[in-house]
Write a protein that holds these residues in place. Structure first.
Motif, PDB file in Angstrom:
ATOM      1  N   LYS A 251       0.894  -1.169   0.000  1.00 43.87           N
ATOM      2  CA  LYS A 251       0.000   0.000   0.000  1.00 43.87           C
ATOM      3  C   LYS A 251       0.923   1.207   0.000  1.00 43.87           C
ATOM      4  O   LYS A 251       1.423   1.610   1.057  1.00 43.87           O
ATOM      5  CB  LYS A 251      -0.926   0.014   1.208  1.00 43.87           C
ATOM      6  N   THR A 408      -9.045  -4.180  -4.117  1.00 41.22           N
ATOM      7  CA  THR A 408      -9.868  -3.005  -4.411  1.00 41.22           C
ATOM      8  C   THR A 408     -10.350  -2.328  -3.132  1.00 41.22           C
ATOM      9  O   THR A 408     -10.307  -1.101  -3.008  1.00 41.22           O
ATOM     10  CB  THR A 408     -11.075  -3.412  -5.271  1.00 41.22           C
ATOM     11  N   GLY A 411      -7.239  -0.622  -1.529  1.00 43.56           N
ATOM     12  CA  GLY A 411      -6.284   0.109  -2.358  1.00 43.56           C
ATOM     13  C   GLY A 411      -4.906  -0.498  -2.326  1.00 43.56           C
ATOM     14  O   GLY A 411      -3.893   0.222  -2.266  1.00 43.56           O
ATOM     15  N   THR A 425      -6.096   2.931  -8.283  1.00 44.90           N
ATOM     16  CA  THR A 425      -6.589   4.277  -8.022  1.00 44.90           C
ATOM     17  C   THR A 425      -8.079   4.238  -7.760  1.00 44.90           C
ATOM     18  O   THR A 425      -8.768   3.281  -8.095  1.00 44.90           O
ATOM     19  CB  THR A 425      -6.323   5.189  -9.231  1.00 44.90           C
ATOM     20  N   THR A 426      -8.567   5.311  -7.149  1.00 49.26           N
ATOM     21  CA  THR A 426      -9.995   5.336  -6.843  1.00 49.26           C
ATOM     22  C   THR A 426     -10.831   5.352  -8.108  1.00 49.26           C
ATOM     23  O   THR A 426     -12.005   5.027  -8.095  1.00 49.26           O
ATOM     24  CB  THR A 426     -10.339   6.576  -6.004  1.00 49.26           C
ATOM     25  N   CYS A 465     -17.486   3.026  -5.218  1.00 49.00           N
ATOM     26  CA  CYS A 465     -16.377   3.552  -6.006  1.00 49.00           C
ATOM     27  C   CYS A 465     -16.947   4.299  -7.201  1.00 49.00           C
ATOM     28  O   CYS A 465     -17.757   3.754  -7.957  1.00 49.00           O
ATOM     29  CB  CYS A 465     -15.467   2.412  -6.467  1.00 49.00           C
ATOM     30  N   LYS A 500     -14.131   7.348  -3.504  1.00 39.31           N
ATOM     31  CA  LYS A 500     -14.290   6.011  -2.934  1.00 39.31           C
ATOM     32  C   LYS A 500     -14.783   6.130  -1.500  1.00 39.31           C
ATOM     33  O   LYS A 500     -14.304   6.976  -0.729  1.00 39.31           O
ATOM     34  CB  LYS A 500     -12.969   5.240  -2.968  1.00 39.31           C
TER      35      LYS A 500
END
Length: 539
Positions: A251, A408, A411, A425-426, A465, A500
């Motif tokens: 992350k 997801t 992230g 990415t968001t 999202c 998100k």
């Protein structure tokens, strides 16, 4: 007979010619030996090609004078040397050739000088100068004749090694006294690194050691043991319960691993297979879903591999989803490595603690303690072990939580053999079980799912999202019905088009609102609820 299987990969190296230009000399001159302008000894380069290999492809093989065959550098080594040592490609190639040429000379001089040998080291940017130390000046001619520079030192390498062994036995095993000790042949000393040099020097003085051979240097260096995060290895939660590592993840720059949510709650500490401190649960969902991720400390390195139960490692190259009927294998800390077939997807399982949805059903067996461990199809990550029935003596059925949803939700980026991709990415709303598309004009809004709402029958996490059009400013709100009105319980309102939301909520009725603050265009919204969406009509 063992039912464990290893997955291996092979490759064919094409051997081609390599043109090498002599690098500029940059030697640091000492007593005797060749001058700074000493040219590189030319290398004879093989031009053997693997049939069918294009000219110029592959990795060079090098034959150095004297007939010794140098090992071809692994793919990426030249590039890494350029990056990490600040070399040009020609300098990196020259360094490898010089190392292949001079290291055998150093080994030969060690044998010839025997107890007088004081060590050897390479010098200069391209390692084209070999220095050999001796305790006897009479050895200088033969050192120079061998093609090296000579240094006369007070203490032999064998004597330095003996001093270090005594230090290891004398100094107390406390980092504050000595964090590191090593023989430094260039200094002709045993170096002791210590955060409190005075205290360390007092201990050495009272030990009766040859202080002339020792130097104590102040240092804040505090080494820690390093361990690999390998899928299938055991870890312990709150020092008691045991589960299995799933897949290594990143992350940003934070390393960690994914695992089953029922293994531990957010904030729970973990110990590794060796019972040493490992990490902290950063997020955990169970029931509804069954996933979690653990951020690890600096002692642990996330690697793209899964333990195959036989001392080997299966590489993780990606997370392409395997279809029903495909073979799949599982690694776990109780039963090691077992394989079977993917039977069905989108399975809902009711555990004593509650229902878990959208799992994948397999014919692979598993037992307690295997929870959280990885499912892999050839070299593609599939998911983490949730639960099942039966055992590995008579066979069974096991369910896994798909890995894409975990990545997801938090992230995360899967650690793979292809490198370290950036975290999702968001704006990339993939891995969600329910998605909707639409378009909004500036200043307008819309509700989802389908302009209505859904019911969550159990407590758990809600994930939303939004992937909006480039250049626009779209916001996302999650609302819950409260007796007589819709109330916002979570929102994401960045200045960009992508948003998100993650919200842990109680049972009830929910809906998302997409708002165009500025700009217009098409959007995609991905949704996930604690239970499968039960869409209701009305507003």
């Amino acid at each position: 007979m063992s039912r464990r299987h290893a997955v291996t990969a092979g490759c064919v190296l094409a051997i081609t010619a390599l043109t090498l230009a002599a690098a500029p000399a940059d030697a640091d001159l000492r007593t005797g030996g060749p001058g700074a302008a000493e040219p590189l000894v030319p290398a004879v380069l093989s031009a053997t090609k693997t049939p069918g290999t294009p000219s110029g492809a592959g990795t060079p093989g090098v034959t150095v004078p004297g007939g010794a065959r140098a090992v071809a550098p692994p793919p990426g080594m030249l590039e890494a040397l350029q990056r990490d040592l600040g070399l040009t490609r020609a300098e990196a190639e020259a360094r490898l050739l010089n190392e292949a040429r001079l290291i055998p000379v150093a080994e030969q001089m060690s044998r010839r000088l025997g107890v007088r040998f004081g060590g050897a080291w390479l010098r200069a940017k391209t390692a084209h100068t070999l220095v050999v130390a001796s305790t006897a000046a009479a050895d200088i001619p033969q050192i120079v004749a061998a093609g090296a520079q000579a240094e006369v030192v007070a203490t032999s390498l064998a004597e330095l090694s003996a001093v270090k062994a005594k230090l290891d036995a004398t100094l107390p095993p406390q980092p504050l006294v000595s964090s590191v000790r090593y023989v430094d042949v260039k200094r002709n000393k045993v170096v002791v690194l210590a955060p409190r040099p005075d205290q360390t020097e007092n201990i050495i003085e009272s030990s009766g050691l040859d202080q002339a051979a020792v130097i104590v240097l102040p240092s804040t260096e505090a080494p820690l043991p390093l361990y690999d995060l390998l899928g299938g290895n055991a870890y312990y939660i709150n020092t008691v319960n045991r589960c299995s590592v799933g897949f290594s993840v990143l992350k940003g720059t934070q390393q960690g691993f994914v695992t089953a949510g029922h293994c531990g709650r957010q904030g729970a500490p973990t110990l590794g297979f060796n019972r040493l401190a490992q990490g902290i649960f950063q997020g955990s969902v169970f029931p509804g879903s069954d996933y979690a991720w653990v951020a690890t400390n600096a002692a642990w390195t996330a690697v793209p591999g899964v333990d195959n139960g036989e001392g080997g490692t299966v590489p993780v190259a990606g997370a392409r989803v395997a279809i029903e009927g495909a073979s799949v294998c599982r690694s776990g800390s109780t039963t090691d490595w077992y394989c079977g077939l993917i039977q069905q997807r989108d399975a809902s399982v009711t555990y004593p603690q509650g229902a878990v949805f959208q799992l994948t059903r397999t014919s692979v067996c598993a037992e307690p303690g295997d929870s959280g461990g990885p499912f892999i199809a050839i070299d593609q990550a599939q998911g983490v072990t949730s639960g099942g029935s039966g055992d590995c003596a008579v066979g069974g059925v096991t369910y896994f939580q798909p890995v894409g949803e975990i990545l997801t939700a938090y992230g995360l980026a899967l650690r793979t053999t292809a490198g370290n991709p950036p975290p999702p990415t968001t704006g990339t709303c993939t891995g969600y079980p329910t998605t909707y598309t639409g378009a909004l004009a500036a200043g307008r809004s819309v509700y989802h799912p389908r302009s209505v709402y859904y019911r969550a029958g159990i407590p758990g996490n809600h994930f939303g999202c939004l992937d909006g059009p480039a250049g626009a400013d779209f916001d996302l709100y999650l609302q819950k019905w409260s007796r007589s009105a819709w109330r916002v319980v979570a929102s994401s309102r960045s200045a960009g088009p992508d948003e998100k939301i993650t919200y842990n909520g109680t049972p009830g009725f929910y809906r998302y609102r997409v708002v165009s603050v500025a700009g217009s265009g098409a959007y995609t919204i991905g949704l996930r609820a604690p239970s499968p969406l039960s869409v209701r009509s009305g507003s």
